[in-house]
Design an enzyme around this catalytic site. Sequence first.
Site, PDB file in Angstrom:
ATOM      1  N   ALA A  66      -2.722   3.286  -8.372  1.00  0.00           N
ATOM      2  CA  ALA A  66      -3.651   2.223  -7.997  1.00  0.00           C
ATOM      3  C   ALA A  66      -4.917   2.845  -7.427  1.00  0.00           C
ATOM      4  O   ALA A  66      -4.946   4.026  -7.060  1.00  0.00           O
ATOM      5  CB  ALA A  66      -2.999   1.301  -6.975  1.00  0.00           C
ATOM      6  N   GLY A 112       1.516   2.810  -9.158  1.00  0.00           N
ATOM      7  CA  GLY A 112       1.393   1.579  -9.926  1.00  0.00           C
ATOM      8  C   GLY A 112       1.463   1.804 -11.417  1.00  0.00           C
ATOM      9  O   GLY A 112       1.863   0.909 -12.172  1.00  0.00           O
ATOM     10  N   GLU A 115       5.088   1.921 -12.239  1.00  0.00           N
ATOM     11  CA  GLU A 115       5.588   0.550 -12.158  1.00  0.00           C
ATOM     12  C   GLU A 115       5.139  -0.279 -13.363  1.00  0.00           C
ATOM     13  O   GLU A 115       5.889  -1.130 -13.855  1.00  0.00           O
ATOM     14  CB  GLU A 115       5.110  -0.097 -10.858  1.00  0.00           C
ATOM     15  CG  GLU A 115       5.758   0.526  -9.631  1.00  0.00           C
ATOM     16  CD  GLU A 115       5.162   0.019  -8.331  1.00  0.00           C
ATOM     17  OE1 GLU A 115       5.897  -0.659  -7.575  1.00  0.00           O
ATOM     18  OE2 GLU A 115       3.982   0.298  -8.068  1.00  0.00           O
ATOM     19  N   GLU A 135       4.206   6.869  -3.383  1.00  0.00           N
ATOM     20  CA  GLU A 135       3.612   6.026  -2.344  1.00  0.00           C
ATOM     21  C   GLU A 135       3.954   6.475  -0.929  1.00  0.00           C
ATOM     22  O   GLU A 135       3.163   6.263   0.008  1.00  0.00           O
ATOM     23  CB  GLU A 135       4.050   4.563  -2.530  1.00  0.00           C
ATOM     24  CG  GLU A 135       3.415   3.865  -3.726  1.00  0.00           C
ATOM     25  CD  GLU A 135       4.184   4.043  -5.018  1.00  0.00           C
ATOM     26  OE1 GLU A 135       3.882   3.350  -5.988  1.00  0.00           O
ATOM     27  OE2 GLU A 135       5.108   4.899  -5.049  1.00  0.00           O
TER      28      GLU A 135
END
Length: 259
Positions: A66, A112, A115, A135
């Site tokens: 992200a 992200g 994911e 993360e």
Amino acid sequence: MSYKTLLTTLEEGIFTITINRPDKMNALNRDVIEELSQAISEVYERSDIRSAIITGAGEKAFVAGADISEFTSLDAAGGEALARKNQQLVFDRIEQAPKPIVAAVNGYALGGGCELALACHFILASENAKFGQPEVNLGLLPGYGGTQRLTQAVGKGRAMQLIMTGEMVSAQEAQQYGIANAVVPAAELLNAVKKILLVIHTKAPLAIARVIACINNFDHTQKGYDFEIRQFGECFGTADKVEGTNAFLEKRKPVFTGK
């Protein structure tokens, strides 16, 4: 539809969505999330789209995470709202799409990005791909479904280790762990995905949609089996079921219409 952060093409019913921020390692920012949501809406709504591929521009990254700069001003409530909104806009809609959406992971799939790949119905990876949920290095944890989908893919113990250490795994390890279905040379990646999707295109679309729904509702209890039973029964009310069974008995290839 034209996009600023995505490139899209449609060929043989396959809608290829390429996240196009190679200078930023295709990081997910607000614009990418909003445009991905619009592209996924095209998949849902357009009858000429039978399936989709999500990939990244360039040779280095699928999506390397992200855009962390968008996190700095958020408090606890803001972080929760961001995760909930983005999951609903993109990640959950990919997973629940009634048409196959496949991740073609062509490089780093981190945070992200990992994911996003996990939200797809399955993953093919290039030989240079790397996966990870780093993360914890930011004092965070996966917020776009990573703790749930990675656990389903690799099991509790390995998911615990990968998420708590934040370590990356190679494409070959990802295949061994059950994250990626196959690893192919980078130059062959998109064609390898398309070859599988073209096979799926020969099957009954309503049956494929129900396969996705049943697998997404996997449950060790009777609830999961009951859901499958209902979906199975609904197939018997479709024209594709009549065509498929008749074609089998008549020893010919079926012509499915998605009705």
